[in-house]
Scaffold this active site. Structure first.
Site, PDB file in Angstrom:
ATOM      1  N   ARG A  68       0.819  -1.211   0.000  1.00  0.00           N
ATOM      2  CA  ARG A  68       0.000   0.000   0.000  1.00  0.00           C
ATOM      3  C   ARG A  68       0.857   1.266   0.000  1.00  0.00           C
ATOM      4  NH1 ARG A  68      -3.785   2.145   4.631  1.00  0.00           N
ATOM      5  NH2 ARG A  68      -5.272   3.414   3.453  1.00  0.00           N
ATOM      6  N   HIS A  72       0.366   4.380  -2.648  1.00  0.00           N
ATOM      7  CA  HIS A  72       0.070   5.743  -2.208  1.00  0.00           C
ATOM      8  C   HIS A  72       1.193   6.708  -2.559  1.00  0.00           C
ATOM      9  CE1 HIS A  72      -3.603   5.317   0.539  1.00  0.00           C
ATOM     10  NE2 HIS A  72      -3.492   4.189  -0.140  1.00  0.00           N
ATOM     11  N   ASP A  73       2.399   6.204  -2.686  1.00  0.00           N
ATOM     12  CA  ASP A  73       3.498   7.049  -3.127  1.00  0.00           C
ATOM     13  C   ASP A  73       3.336   7.418  -4.594  1.00  0.00           C
ATOM     14  OD1 ASP A  73       6.017   8.397  -2.966  1.00  0.00           O
ATOM     15  OD2 ASP A  73       6.961   6.682  -3.918  1.00  0.00           O
ATOM     16  N   VAL A  76       0.754  10.147  -5.925  1.00  0.00           N
ATOM     17  CA  VAL A  76       0.936  11.552  -5.549  1.00  0.00           C
ATOM     18  C   VAL A  76       2.359  11.961  -5.918  1.00  0.00           C
ATOM     19  CG1 VAL A  76       0.759  13.241  -3.694  1.00  0.00           C
ATOM     20  CG2 VAL A  76      -0.644  11.168  -3.615  1.00  0.00           C
ATOM     21  N   GLU A  80       8.349   8.706  -6.084  1.00  0.00           N
ATOM     22  CA  GLU A  80       9.576   9.399  -5.696  1.00  0.00           C
ATOM     23  C   GLU A  80       9.711   9.539  -4.177  1.00  0.00           C
ATOM     24  OE1 GLU A  80       7.022  11.407  -4.652  1.00  0.00           O
ATOM     25  OE2 GLU A  80       8.301  13.165  -4.875  1.00  0.00           O
ATOM     26  N   ASN A 100      -4.317   8.847   4.285  1.00  0.00           N
ATOM     27  CA  ASN A 100      -3.112   8.117   4.666  1.00  0.00           C
ATOM     28  C   ASN A 100      -2.993   7.855   6.169  1.00  0.00           C
ATOM     29  OD1 ASN A 100      -2.154   7.886   2.039  1.00  0.00           O
ATOM     30  ND2 ASN A 100      -1.033   9.820   2.120  1.00  0.00           N
ATOM     31  N   HIS A 209      -6.287  -5.639  -3.312  1.00  0.00           N
ATOM     32  CA  HIS A 209      -7.207  -5.748  -2.172  1.00  0.00           C
ATOM     33  C   HIS A 209      -7.402  -7.199  -1.735  1.00  0.00           C
ATOM     34  CE1 HIS A 209      -9.169  -1.597  -3.215  1.00  0.00           C
ATOM     35  NE2 HIS A 209      -7.975  -1.498  -2.657  1.00  0.00           N
TER      36      HIS A 209
END
Length: 341
Positions: A68, A72-73, A76, A80, A100, A209
């Site tokens: 995850r 999530h990195d 957005v 990086e 988050n 998931h």
């Protein structure tokens, strides 16, 4: 479940331009390549694997948080490492954005970074650590891999490396860019297309998931006051919905753990897609896969062939891992993942 065929979205003409990756491609992309640290830090991937394996041996549920973090990195600012940066006075970072709040495994990433800095100072980026750790976590949760039925080296797919770390992190950007558990198919396709990811990537990456847990706030709207006409999301199986309401008596309850796949939340397989078809997947965004002809077909295809899903998952993870990367002289190699140099 009734399926309504939607017209092609406005970005359909862009599909020929979408990224195509091969899990065994060594040619690389935009400065990324498999084996980037072969000369500069030959033990890099082995060190990551060792720490990840230790974390999962201690807690089998640790695989999902590592996977995850990479997701999530990448959604957005690109892949990086900005999701790892701590907030500072006047600057709220991604990790403190509401979507988050339940992110975990930062301690595992910190341990990996500490060991890599001892072995190869200033060499391996935090962004690459996230990508490798995600691959290792999901590989260790996949029976076809761990039981020797997939690859000789124990990898579900090969990771391209060579990313550098960003220097900024914004909570506001996380709220704007991260897919939401209440998203419908139109919004999901737009979010993925904005990252150069296709409908197939959407269907495949939703398969993540299969492992992990969620919490009541992520499904609260599905259970109560869904719309003016429906108290409960009508796309959710009624019996399962009643069970979830018993578990989530308080919408804001962020402590009750809800298995994404009840009884199988630590094994990466295609059980998730069975729940989608049965209308028993946790998120409204999961059910959304049935609202488009292509994603619905893929859901049914993966139910019939786990190997096809695993192969496609590797390809889509490589695709996602290329989003917004910094390479060459861009960005930096952080000495500590939570703090810019």
């Amino acid at each position: 479940m009734a399926v309504r065929v939607l017209p092609p979205p406005s970005w359909w003409y862009l599909l020929p331009l979408l990224l195509v990756a091969s899990v065994h491609s060594y040619g690389g992309y935009g400065g990324l390549r498999v084996g980037f640290y072969k000369e500069s830090c030959p033990d890099a991937e082995a060190i990551v694997r060792k720490v990840v394996a230790k974390a999962i041996a201690k807690d089998p549920t640790a695989s999902a948080p590592m996977l995850r973090l990479h997701f999530h990195d990448c959604f957005v600012r690109g892949c990086e490492g900005s999701v790892l940066i701590n907030s500072t006075k006047g600057k709220e970072a991604e990790k403190d954005a509401k979507p988050n709040h339940t992110l975990d495994a930062f301690d595992v990433i910190d341990e990996i970074k500490e060991q890599l800095e001892k072995k190869c100072p200033g060499t391996v980026s935090c962004a690459d650590i996230l990508a490798i750790a995600a691959r290792d976590a999901v590989s260790l949760a996949t029976k076809l891999v761990t039981e020797g039925g997939w690859s000789k080296n124990g990898n579900l797919y090969e990771v391209e490396t060579g990313r550098r770390d960003g220097r900024a992190s914004s909570a506001k950007e996380a709220v704007t860019n991260l897919p939401d558990s209440f998203d419908g198919i139109r919004k999901l396709t737009k979010r993925f297309a904005s990252k150069g990811l296709s409908l197939k990537d959407l269907a495949v990456l939703s398969g993540a998931h299969a492992i992990g847990e969620s919490h009541c706030p992520s499904i609260a709207k599905r259970l109560r006051n869904f719309t003016a006409h429906h108290n409960t999301d009508p796309t959710l199986d009624a019996t399962y919905g009643a069970k979830l309401r018993q578990q989530c008596r308080r919408s804001e309850d962020n402590t009750t753990e809800l298995e994404m796949v009840p009884g199988s939340s630590t094994t990466f397989d295609t059980a998730y897609y069975r729940l989608v078809v049965q209308r028993k997947a946790l998120f409204h965004s999961d059910e959304a896969l049935l609202r488009n002809d292509e994603t619905r077909r893929l859901v049914l295809d993966y139910l019939r062939s786990e190997k096809s899903f695993l192969q496609d998952f590797g390809v889509s993870m490589v695709n996602m891992g290329r989003v917004g990367v910094l390479t060459g002289s861009k960005g930096e190699i952080r000495r500590r993942c939570a703090v810019v140099n």
